[in-house]
Design a protein around this motif. Structure first.
Motif, PDB file in Angstrom:
ATOM      1  N   ASP A   1      -2.301  15.935   3.997  1.00 46.62           N
ATOM      2  CA  ASP A   1      -3.074  14.785   4.464  1.00 46.62           C
ATOM      3  C   ASP A   1      -3.147  14.752   5.989  1.00 46.62           C
ATOM      4  O   ASP A   1      -2.251  15.250   6.666  1.00 46.62           O
ATOM      5  CB  ASP A   1      -2.417  13.468   4.010  1.00 46.62           C
ATOM      6  CG  ASP A   1      -2.671  13.166   2.545  1.00 46.62           C
ATOM      7  OD1 ASP A   1      -3.541  13.819   1.930  1.00 46.62           O
ATOM      8  OD2 ASP A   1      -2.001  12.269   1.996  1.00 46.62           O
TER       9      ASP A   1
ATOM     10  N   ARG B   1      -7.641  13.714   3.305  1.00 50.31           N
ATOM     11  CA  ARG B   1      -7.104  15.062   3.131  1.00 50.31           C
ATOM     12  C   ARG B   1      -7.509  15.934   4.316  1.00 50.31           C
ATOM     13  O   ARG B   1      -8.633  15.812   4.823  1.00 50.31           O
ATOM     14  CB  ARG B   1      -7.646  15.686   1.829  1.00 50.31           C
ATOM     15  CG  ARG B   1      -7.278  14.931   0.564  1.00 50.31           C
ATOM     16  CD  ARG B   1      -5.821  14.977   0.232  1.00 50.31           C
ATOM     17  NE  ARG B   1      -5.336  16.334  -0.064  1.00 50.31           N
ATOM     18  CZ  ARG B   1      -4.043  16.627  -0.204  1.00 50.31           C
ATOM     19  NH1 ARG B   1      -3.120  15.688  -0.074  1.00 50.31           N
ATOM     20  NH2 ARG B   1      -3.678  17.857  -0.478  1.00 50.31           N
TER      21      ARG B   1
ATOM     22  N   ASP C   1       0.886  -1.169   0.000  1.00 48.85           N
ATOM     23  CA  ASP C   1       0.000   0.000   0.000  1.00 48.85           C
ATOM     24  C   ASP C   1       0.918   1.212   0.000  1.00 48.85           C
ATOM     25  O   ASP C   1       1.548   1.525   1.004  1.00 48.85           O
ATOM     26  CB  ASP C   1      -0.888  -0.057   1.246  1.00 48.85           C
ATOM     27  CG  ASP C   1      -1.750   1.188   1.419  1.00 48.85           C
ATOM     28  OD1 ASP C   1      -1.689   2.091   0.568  1.00 48.85           O
ATOM     29  OD2 ASP C   1      -2.486   1.253   2.432  1.00 48.85           O
ATOM     30  N   THR C   2       1.001   1.872  -1.157  1.00 43.11           N
ATOM     31  CA  THR C   2       2.028   2.888  -1.376  1.00 43.11           C
ATOM     32  C   THR C   2       1.468   4.299  -1.228  1.00 43.11           C
ATOM     33  O   THR C   2       0.636   4.713  -2.017  1.00 43.11           O
ATOM     34  CB  THR C   2       2.631   2.736  -2.781  1.00 43.11           C
ATOM     35  OG1 THR C   2       1.570   2.905  -3.750  1.00 43.11           O
ATOM     36  CG2 THR C   2       3.256   1.354  -2.979  1.00 43.11           C
TER      37      THR C   2
ATOM     38  N   GLN D   1       2.585  11.160  -3.647  1.00 43.97           N
ATOM     39  CA  GLN D   1       1.824  12.230  -4.296  1.00 43.97           C
ATOM     40  C   GLN D   1       2.490  12.655  -5.606  1.00 43.97           C
ATOM     41  O   GLN D   1       3.669  12.381  -5.815  1.00 43.97           O
ATOM     42  CB  GLN D   1       1.797  13.474  -3.391  1.00 43.97           C
ATOM     43  CG  GLN D   1       1.344  13.212  -1.979  1.00 43.97           C
ATOM     44  CD  GLN D   1       1.404  14.475  -1.138  1.00 43.97           C
ATOM     45  OE1 GLN D   1       2.475  15.034  -0.945  1.00 43.97           O
ATOM     46  NE2 GLN D   1       0.261  14.918  -0.648  1.00 43.97           N
ATOM     47  N   THR D   2       1.716  13.372  -6.428  1.00 41.47           N
ATOM     48  CA  THR D   2       2.296  13.977  -7.622  1.00 41.47           C
ATOM     49  C   THR D   2       3.549  14.752  -7.223  1.00 41.47           C
ATOM     50  O   THR D   2       4.580  14.689  -7.890  1.00 41.47           O
ATOM     51  CB  THR D   2       1.281  14.965  -8.250  1.00 41.47           C
ATOM     52  OG1 THR D   2       0.060  14.266  -8.476  1.00 41.47           O
ATOM     53  CG2 THR D   2       1.800  15.550  -9.547  1.00 41.47           C
TER      54      THR D   2
ATOM     55  N   LYS E   1     -10.049   9.543  -7.146  1.00 40.95           N
ATOM     56  CA  LYS E   1     -10.219  10.199  -5.849  1.00 40.95           C
ATOM     57  C   LYS E   1     -11.575  10.888  -5.793  1.00 40.95           C
ATOM     58  O   LYS E   1     -11.934  11.622  -6.706  1.00 40.95           O
ATOM     59  CB  LYS E   1      -9.119  11.230  -5.646  1.00 40.95           C
ATOM     60  CG  LYS E   1      -7.752  10.626  -5.481  1.00 40.95           C
ATOM     61  CD  LYS E   1      -6.781  11.728  -5.178  1.00 40.95           C
ATOM     62  CE  LYS E   1      -5.328  11.334  -5.250  1.00 40.95           C
ATOM     63  NZ  LYS E   1      -4.923  10.096  -5.789  1.00 40.95           N
TER      64      LYS E   1
HETATM   65  C1  7RM Z   1       0.096   8.752  -6.190  1.00 38.68           C
HETATM   66  C2  7RM Z   1      -1.042   9.720  -6.065  1.00 38.68           C
HETATM   67  C3  7RM Z   1      -1.975  12.222  -3.701  1.00 38.68           C
HETATM   68  C4  7RM Z   1      -2.919  12.000  -2.546  1.00 38.68           C
HETATM   69  C5  7RM Z   1      -2.251  11.883  -1.220  1.00 38.68           C
HETATM   70  C6  7RM Z   1      -3.278  11.093  -0.426  1.00 38.68           C
HETATM   71  C7  7RM Z   1      -3.812  10.127  -1.449  1.00 38.68           C
HETATM   72  C8  7RM Z   1      -2.308   8.350  -2.418  1.00 38.68           C
HETATM   73  C9  7RM Z   1      -2.375   6.828  -0.863  1.00 38.68           C
HETATM   74  C10 7RM Z   1      -3.147   7.926  -0.435  1.00 38.68           C
HETATM   75  C11 7RM Z   1      -3.624   6.870   1.540  1.00 38.68           C
HETATM   76  C12 7RM Z   1      -2.284   5.704   0.017  1.00 38.68           C
HETATM   77  N1  7RM Z   1      -0.744  11.022  -6.316  1.00 38.68           N
HETATM   78  N2  7RM Z   1      -3.091   8.852  -1.438  1.00 38.68           N
HETATM   79  N3  7RM Z   1      -1.877   7.127  -2.091  1.00 38.68           N
HETATM   80  N4  7RM Z   1      -3.764   7.949   0.767  1.00 38.68           N
HETATM   81  N5  7RM Z   1      -2.920   5.775   1.207  1.00 38.68           N
HETATM   82  N6  7RM Z   1      -1.581   4.604  -0.308  1.00 38.68           N
HETATM   83  O1  7RM Z   1      -2.159   9.329  -5.790  1.00 38.68           O
HETATM   84  O2  7RM Z   1      -1.134  13.467  -6.333  1.00 38.68           O
HETATM   85  O3  7RM Z   1      -2.786  12.011  -7.344  1.00 38.68           O
HETATM   86  O4  7RM Z   1      -2.628  12.152  -4.948  1.00 38.68           O
HETATM   87  O5  7RM Z   1      -3.609  10.764  -2.705  1.00 38.68           O
HETATM   88  O6  7RM Z   1      -4.310  11.926  -0.016  1.00 38.68           O
HETATM   89  O7  7RM Z   1      -1.976  13.145  -0.684  1.00 38.68           O
HETATM   90  S1  7RM Z   1      -1.831  12.223  -6.300  1.00 38.68           S
END
Ligand code: 7RM
Length: 650
Positions: free
Chosen positions: A505, A520, A416-417, A420-421, A614
């Motif tokens: 987050d 978030r 579970d990775t 973020q961008t 999302k």
């Molecule tokens: C890779 C990606 C980033 C946001 C990040 C979190 C949420 C992403 C997880 C997660 C819990 C995870 N980039 N997020 N992966 N929350 N567990 N494994 O998604 O820029 O599109 O989003 O996504 O809120 O801040 S992104």
């Protein structure tokens, strides 16, 4: 309890350990080795990254210094020069990898094409020559608006080869979104296609580009790939066919080395308000971050067939379809279309047919598979799989267990990775041969990453309490700035707490030091003084057998501060009744306490989501409050969902 922290309501305690078999073959297979490397990465980061940079990348000119840090601006691998495309392609030539598949492509209609490293290299060289002829050179911006086809990766790598900056615009976005992004970065060339296949229909990419470029004076040429044969209008002097262009140039291209900090790409990501942010990534640090995480988190081997379902329009597609896996010389399966075309078992059928060993997808997709029913999965063996991954949002324990049992047959580790961008590469994740996993937790930090969960005063919250998630100290694949708006970059990420990167987050760290992201910060609920993360309430809802998907938002309430409004999608075959509504309210109260009993349960057919799945709670908040939907909606996957929810209101 302080008003500043987030109350945790999760009751998940299960633990799953990697099997001895997986551990034995893993690229990193012992906890002590992880501990030692991690300690070095945070105590002597320059030493650690100098070694990794030398070992994992090929340099045209060696770097002098791993990091020059002038908060919040970082320069990684100072003085070094490399070519990102050479690292992904050329360096595998002349090795045992040159004739192995780099990309196995499957179109939605079922057409299959395999490109070996040698073939992919030739295509990238050709297209680099094409772009050079269109006067693209170092630093120029090129917009890519394409379906998930090999040419999308070829276009990205050709830009990288020339030192030009690509900006991939997701193929589902509107002409408005293209126009805004192209104007923001002043792209010279747009690369698109006559369409792409999605759910048996052609997505009309070219007509969207036509509408957009009518108002983008910077664009000099539009390159059009023939994918579907769908008729398109070609504007004389501006629009050119991909196949005509590549036929006129040689398949050899002499690449140059570029500075470590040469910009590689801009990727636009939606802010909660205002216009999209152009996240800027540069070359060497980004490439190293994606390469090293691919190697250790996905445990990539030459024998793997790796399938990441993300579109290249999302950061996951950049980092873990293109750059990370190719730099490791892996075989990537790339799929063009929808997961339920022609049937809900398309992925499982493909996994068996191609012998996929590693599968990386998003919780939103996993919940859709659950909704479609287990029978579609059970028709296939899935014997080839050895590792599963999740990304995009917190994975609810219900979905984690389903993934583990039905897809992984209880023998595949799940990574579970969290990333973020902006972080460019995976920041927090289990290592599959090392880390015992807990359903719903992204577990422990990757090398060089120091996550901190802090309260409003910047103090570490006690173990088990929630707060805001920060990252201390810089990392190689970090964003360098926001394109054209360094002030916003500083304000957005580096001003919440001086010296720390603010991830936006909410999270908590449990008694074992494991990280749990609860959603978030902007979405955190506030009920009678208790701050609760959205993920935990939603997770309680989807643990009910009738619920497929749920989203929770707060609605201003005089008494409680916020009333909880939940939007629920029921499973196929379940009726949305008044009784179920009451049952769900009690269910949440029973699972996590009466303070979280929803005030309002609304059944919905769909939820507003971004293309990466999302939930856009900002939009649901506006709907719940009975107001108009304002702000940027260009990253919304399907606006009709919003219209349907609003119609229900009236
Ligand atoms: C890779 C990606 C980033 C946001 C990040 C979190 C949420 C992403 C997880 C997660 C819990 C995870 N980039 N997020 N992966 N929350 N567990 N494994 O998604 O820029 O599109 O989003 O996504 O809120 O801040 S992104």
């Amino acid at each position: 309890m302080s008003d500043q922290t987030i109350t945790s309501v999760s009751r998940e305690h299960r633990v799953f350990r990697p099997s001895a078999e997986f551990q034995r073959q893993a690229n990193l297979g012992s906890y002590s080795a992880y501990k030692k490397l991690y300690a070095e990465s945070v105590n002597a980061p320059e030493k650690f990254w100098t070694r990794q940079g030398k070992e994992l990348l090929s340099w045209r000119k060696p770097f002098k210094q791993a990091l020059r840090w002038k908060l919040p601006h970082a320069k990684w691998f100072v003085g070094g020069q490399l070519n990102v495309a050479e690292n992904c392609l050329d360096r595998h030539l002349g090795t045992a990898r040159e004739n192995k598949a780099a990309i196995i492509f499957e179109g939605e209609p079922g057409d299959i094409r395999t490109l070996t490293y040698k073939q992919l290299h030739r295509e990238v060289c050709r297209f680099a020559n094409v772009l050079a002829k269109l006067e693209v050179s170092k630093g120029d911006r090129v917009a890519i608006y394409m379906p998930m086809v090999p040419e999308a990766a070829i276009a990205m790598l050709a830009c990288a080869r020339l030192g030009a900056i690509h900006t991939v615009i997701f193929g589902g976005f509107s002409s408005e979104a293209i126009k805004d992004r192209v104007n923001d970065c002043q792209a010279k060339v747009v690369i698109t296609a006559d369409g792409g296949w999605r759910r048996g229909k052609v997505v009309e990419l070219k007509s969207n580009v036509d509408r957009a470029v009518a108002a983008t004076p910077s664009v000099k040429s539009v390159v059009v790939l023939k994918r579907t044969g769908n008729p398109v209008t070609m504007t004389e002097g501006r629009d050119l066919w991909w196949h005509d262009l590549v036929a006129q140039v040689p398949a050899e291209h002499k690449a140059r080395g570029f500075d470590s900090e040469n910009p590689l790409f801009i990727l636009y990501t939606s802010g909660s308000t205002g216009k999209p942010k152009g996240v800027l990534h540069t070359s060497a640090g980004y490439l190293l971050g994606t390469t090293i995480t691919s190697k250790y988190v996905f445990d990539l081997k030459d024998t793997d067939v790796y399938f990441c379902t993300a579109d290249i329009g999302w950061i996951t597609g950049h980092s873990y379809v293109v750059y990370g896996p190719l730099a490791n010389g892996a075989t990537v399966l790339m799929y063009e279309g929808a997961p339920n075309q022609p049937g809900p078992d398309r992925f499982w059928e493909m996994i068996d047919r191609h012998g996929v060993t590693i599968f990386y997808t998003a919780p939103t997709a996993i919940r859709a598979f659950m909704r479609w029913g287990d029978d579609h999965v059970k028709k296939h063996s899935l014997r080839s799989l050895r590792l599963l991954g999740s990304v995009g949002e917190p994975i609810n324990p219900e979905a984690w267990m389903w993934y583990h049992t039905l897809i992984g047959k209880k023998r595949c580790p799940i990574v579970d990775t969290w990333w973020q961008t902006e972080t460019g590469a995976i920041m927090v994740s289990p290592l599959p041969g090392v880390t015992p996993t807990k359903p719903g937790s992204c577990t422990l930090p990757f090398f060089g990453v120091i996550p901190k969960v802090l309260d409003e005063a910047g103090k570490e919250v006690p173990r088990g309490s929630g707060g805001k998630l920060f990252l201390k100290s810089p990392w190689p694949s970090m964003l360098r700035t926001l394109w054209g708006d360094d002030e916003r970059f500083k304000r957005q990420y580096w001003s919440e707490l001086p010296g720390y990167y603010f991830a936006g987050d909410g999270a908590r760290i449990d008694e074992d030091g494991y990280l749990w992201v609860v959603g978030r910060i902007d979405d955190v609920l506030n009920v009678s003084g208790h701050r609760i993360g959205t993920a935990e309430v939603e997770s309680a809802l989807v643990s009910h057998p009738s619920v497929a998907e749920a989203a929770v938002v707060g609605r201003p309430d005089e008494l409680k501060g916020q009333a909880l409004v939940v939007f629920v999608i029921v499973k196929t075959g379940i009726e949305a009744t008044k009784e179920l509504r009451e049952e769900l309210r009690s269910h949440v109260a029973k699972e996590i306490g009466s303070l979280a009993r929803p005030d309002d349960v609304r059944f919905a057919a769909g939820l507003p989501k971004t293309r990466s799945g999302k939930i856009m709670r900002r939009i649901l908040k506006e709907i719940a409050a009975g107001g108009e939907v304002k702000g940027d909606t260009t990253t919304l996957e399907d606006f009709s969902v919003v219209a349907a929810l609003q119609a229900q209101e009236e």
